[in-house]
Write a protein that holds these residues in place. Structure first.
Motif, PDB file in Angstrom:
ATOM      1  N   ALA A   1       0.830  -1.205   0.000  1.00 19.06           N
ATOM      2  CA  ALA A   1       0.000   0.000   0.000  1.00 19.06           C
ATOM      3  C   ALA A   1       0.866   1.256   0.000  1.00 19.06           C
ATOM      4  N   ALA A   2       1.941   1.246   0.791  1.00 18.16           N
ATOM      5  CA  ALA A   2       2.831   2.417   0.841  1.00 18.16           C
ATOM      6  C   ALA A   2       3.544   2.611  -0.493  1.00 18.16           C
ATOM      7  N   LEU A   3       3.983   1.534  -1.114  1.00 21.42           N
ATOM      8  CA  LEU A   3       4.654   1.635  -2.413  1.00 21.42           C
ATOM      9  C   LEU A   3       3.714   2.206  -3.477  1.00 21.42           C
ATOM     10  N   ALA A   4       2.433   1.826  -3.410  1.00 19.22           N
ATOM     11  CA  ALA A   4       1.471   2.293  -4.412  1.00 19.22           C
ATOM     12  C   ALA A   4       1.257   3.801  -4.339  1.00 19.22           C
ATOM     13  N   ARG A   5       1.498   4.384  -3.164  1.00 21.41           N
ATOM     14  CA  ARG A   5       1.304   5.834  -3.014  1.00 21.41           C
ATOM     15  C   ARG A   5       2.500   6.641  -3.515  1.00 21.41           C
TER      16      ARG A   5
ATOM     17  N   LEU B   1      10.024   6.198  -8.084  1.00 20.46           N
ATOM     18  CA  LEU B   1      10.518   6.031  -6.721  1.00 20.46           C
ATOM     19  C   LEU B   1      10.080   4.685  -6.154  1.00 20.46           C
ATOM     20  N   GLY B   2       8.821   4.315  -6.371  1.00 21.69           N
ATOM     21  CA  GLY B   2       8.346   3.026  -5.895  1.00 21.69           C
ATOM     22  C   GLY B   2       9.096   1.871  -6.525  1.00 21.69           C
ATOM     23  N   TYR B   3       9.399   2.019  -7.802  1.00 23.14           N
ATOM     24  CA  TYR B   3      10.188   1.017  -8.536  1.00 23.14           C
ATOM     25  C   TYR B   3      11.551   0.836  -7.860  1.00 23.14           C
ATOM     26  N   ALA B   4      12.228   1.953  -7.601  1.00 22.67           N
ATOM     27  CA  ALA B   4      13.556   1.891  -6.994  1.00 22.67           C
ATOM     28  C   ALA B   4      13.496   1.279  -5.589  1.00 22.67           C
ATOM     29  N   VAL B   5      12.491   1.664  -4.823  1.00 23.11           N
ATOM     30  CA  VAL B   5      12.357   1.129  -3.464  1.00 23.11           C
ATOM     31  C   VAL B   5      12.107  -0.376  -3.497  1.00 23.11           C
ATOM     32  N   ALA B   6      11.275  -0.841  -4.422  1.00 23.18           N
ATOM     33  CA  ALA B   6      11.003  -2.276  -4.533  1.00 23.18           C
ATOM     34  C   ALA B   6      12.273  -3.053  -4.860  1.00 23.18           C
ATOM     35  N   VAL B   7      13.089  -2.519  -5.772  1.00 20.54           N
ATOM     36  CA  VAL B   7      14.360  -3.180  -6.117  1.00 20.54           C
ATOM     37  C   VAL B   7      15.300  -3.180  -4.917  1.00 20.54           C
ATOM     38  N   LEU B   8      15.363  -2.068  -4.185  1.00 20.99           N
ATOM     39  CA  LEU B   8      16.214  -1.989  -2.995  1.00 20.99           C
ATOM     40  C   LEU B   8      15.759  -2.967  -1.920  1.00 20.99           C
ATOM     41  N   ILE B   9      14.448  -3.130  -1.770  1.00 23.53           N
ATOM     42  CA  ILE B   9      13.932  -4.098  -0.793  1.00 23.53           C
ATOM     43  C   ILE B   9      14.407  -5.503  -1.156  1.00 23.53           C
ATOM     44  N   ALA B  10      14.285  -5.859  -2.448  1.00 16.73           N
ATOM     45  CA  ALA B  10      14.726  -7.189  -2.891  1.00 16.73           C
ATOM     46  C   ALA B  10      16.221  -7.381  -2.638  1.00 16.73           C
TER      47      ALA B  10
END
Length: 340
Positions: free
Chosen positions: A77-81, A86-95
């Motif tokens: 939900a936070a990524l979707a906002r 930015l959400g793309y980069a955060v998702a890759v960093l999480i992985a």
């Protein structure tokens, strides 16, 4: 002669996948395990060696995979906002971060001897994350024309012409004897068509759908009177669920057209909307007259709604319909996504 331009196809804005969606999770699991199996094939000289290599690789990959999915599920939900980039980069960093942390922990506490296999290189997780995000981005773009086409089909399937003519005639009959009610009916009709012409690619709160259905039923009451009875049962928490636009109105219109109009006695349409855990359950039933089921439109509307549910919710949504005794029943289930 003026040059004729080919109309362009409008794509939905790029968006991250919903990491809470069962279809998204399943595709990620399959893709990562396929990559692990491909690596085992590349390293194993025969079938026995491939199996051993796959077990070895999976013992490293699976914990990181499930940990990444758990974090992405919680953060979805936070990524979707966030803005898409930015959400793309955060998702890759999480992985990358989760995989690196688990790889270090496994190397230190589980296996202390021997170097990590090439598949366990720190670049593997972010690289695969990028590939998967690109796949979901392209998939979203591929389905954008399908959503547009589903909207066009919905425009054709909804609001039968006889309803418009009957509503206008009913309003004309009211103008002199009850002008205030006639004004309200015209407002309901205008709101109904405003919603009909809106872009249905964005989800809206269930409460908006309920208001729209009530406006539609108000118009039908003008001509059907006491023959049309409606029993509502709505869970207040379900009103905040996000659903595709014009989801209920076609079903309610079918209930009127197939279940109330053919009868001479009063008939009841029952509408139940509630929450069952993390699922939204919509149940609608109306009287069933077998001799009038040659009327057109019911299957088209159901097929259109099924298609839109699948495009929005993938495998997590379903729509079932059938006859139970003397009533026709529709059951629709969707994942609960709360409106902001």
């Amino acid at each position: 002669m003026a040059e004729q331009k080919t109309p362009s196809i409008s794509h939905s804005p790029d968006a991250l996948p919903d990491f809470r969606n069962l279809g998204v999770i399943t595709r990620i699991l399959l893709a990562v395990n396929a990559a692990a199996f491909a690596a085992a094939l590349a390293r194993g000289p025969d079938a026995g060696a491939v199996a051993a290599q796959f077990v070895e690789i999976a013992s490293w990959v699976e914990p990181a995979l499930f940990a990444c999915l758990a974090v992405l599920y919680a953060a979805s939900a936070a990524l979707a906002r966030l803005p898409y980039a930015l959400g793309y980069a955060v998702a890759v960093l999480i992985a990358a971060a989760v995989s690196a942390a688990l790889e270090i922990a496994q190397a230190q506490y589980v296996r202390t001897a021997g170097p990590a296999a090439p598949l366990h290189d720190l670049a593997f997780a972010p690289a695969l994350a990028v590939l998967l995000l690109e796949y979901f981005r392209l998939r979203n773009r591929a389905f954008s024309p399908a959503l547009a086409e589903a909207r066009l089909q919905a425009l054709q399937a909804r609001i039968r012409p006889h309803f418009l003519y009957n509503s206008l005639n009913a309003v004309l009959a009211l103008i002199r004897r009850d002008p205030k009610r006639a004004e309200g009916a015209l407002e309901d009709l205008a709101e109904l068509f405003r919603s009909l012409m809106a872009d249905n690619r964005q989800l809206i709160p269930m409460r908006d759908e309920i208001v729209l259905c009530r406006q539609y039923l108000n118009l039908e009451h003008l001509r059907l009177g006491d023959r049309l009875q409606v029993e509502w049962s709505v869970d207040a928490a379900a009103e905040g669920a996000l659903v595709p636009p014009m989801l209920l109105q076609p079903l309610v219109e079918n209930a009127v057209y197939h279940g109330i109009e053919p009868g001479v006695a009063p008939g009841a349409i029952e509408i139940r909307i509630g929450l069952e855990g993390d699922r939204v359950h919509v149940a609608l039933s109306n009287p069933f007259y077998a001799e009038h089921q040659h009327r057109q439109g019911n299957r088209m509307a159901l097929a259109n709604i099924r298609e839109r549910l699948q495009l929005h919710f993938d495998v997590e949504a379903s729509l079932e319909a059938g006859v139970e005794g003397e009533r026709y029943r529709i059951d629709m289930i969707m994942p609960y996504r709360k409106a902001p």
